[in-house]
Scaffold this motif. Structure first.
Motif: not given
Length: 249
Positions: A121-136, A177-190
């Motif tokens: 859920e935390r990773a999914g929320a981060m994937a939905q965040r807009p790009v943050a901009w900075f002054d420096s 790209d913030p959307c990269a946080f949405g890659v999810g959990a790996p299915d390690m066995a396969p």
């Protein structure tokens, strides 16, 4: 340089090929501490790309481990032996790549293999965040260091950090790209069962992302790097390079 639409750093000559895949939020430059060591200890070529949506590489249509593996697949050419070292996200991509190509060995360092619903859920929320901009650039660099887990290991002016931020119109943002946080959990066995490569899972002794027992359940060799944390490859390149000792033909 750009190769197969990805920004890559590369060096060495001949075979075997060593492919270095960084973790979420980082860039290929995070392996820069390895390069002087590889010049003396690795007999062939090495390539360190920025994964899609990181650094200087464009964002993909979707973030899945398979899609990321397909993006780096064109980098493995020549038909000679290939060893892939991947950190965290890059370790999962390395396993997915080894299911597609005749890779000799995969070393997955610091992979998070146990995910709770809260983690996802935390990773999914981060994937939905807009790009943050900075002054420096310094503000953006400080954010990059936190997001990539490299705070305290690299300085804001390190080239590996500067590769992780972009200036556009006088303002700065993370290259990630913030959307990269949405890659999810790996299915390690396969993933582990799906390759004939020699697979080793490694972790820093103090890595909070995983435990020895969590890694051992997949039935492959597990190496614990004494005194190191999640970004063991940055903390001690020389120590981590011992993982390649059996694969430098």
């Amino acid at each position: 340089m750009m190769d197969a639409d990805l920004r890559v750093r590369a060096g060495g000559d001949g075979e075997p090929l060593l492919l270095l895949l960084h973790g979420l939020g980082a860039t290929g430059d995070v392996w820069s501490g390895w390069w002087p060591e590889l010049a003396n200890r690795w007999p062939g070529r090495w390539i360190a790309p920025d994964l899609p949506g990181h650094g200087g590489s464009p964002a993909p249509p979707e973030y899945t481990f398979d899609a990321l593996a397909e993006a780096v697949r064109p980098l493995v050419t020549g038909g000679g032996p290939t060893v892939v070292v991947g950190h965290s996200l890059g370790g999962v991509v390395a396993l997915a790549l080894a299911a597609r190509l005749p890779v000799a060995a995969v070393i997955g360092l610091g992979i998070k293999v146990a995910w709770s619903d809260e983690d996802l859920e935390r990773a999914g929320a981060m994937a939905q965040r807009p790009v943050a901009w900075f002054d420096s650039a310094d503000e953006a660099a400080a954010r990059h260091l936190r997001v990539s887990g490299l705070a305290g290991l690299l300085t804001p002016d390190d080239p590996a950090v500067r590769a992780g931020i972009h200036e556009i119109g006088g303002r700065w943002r993370l290259a990630l790209d913030p959307c990269a946080f949405g890659v999810g959990a790996p299915d390690m066995a396969p993933l582990v069962a799906g390759t004939s490569a020699a697979v080793t899972l490694a972790r820093g002794e103090h890595d909070p992302m995983n435990t020895d027992d969590q890694l051992r359940q997949w039935g492959v060799p597990v190496v614990t790097l004494a005194g190191l944390g999640h970004n063991a490859h940055v903390e001690s390149p020389r120590h981590c390079l011992e993982l390649l000792a059996d694969h430098a033909w």
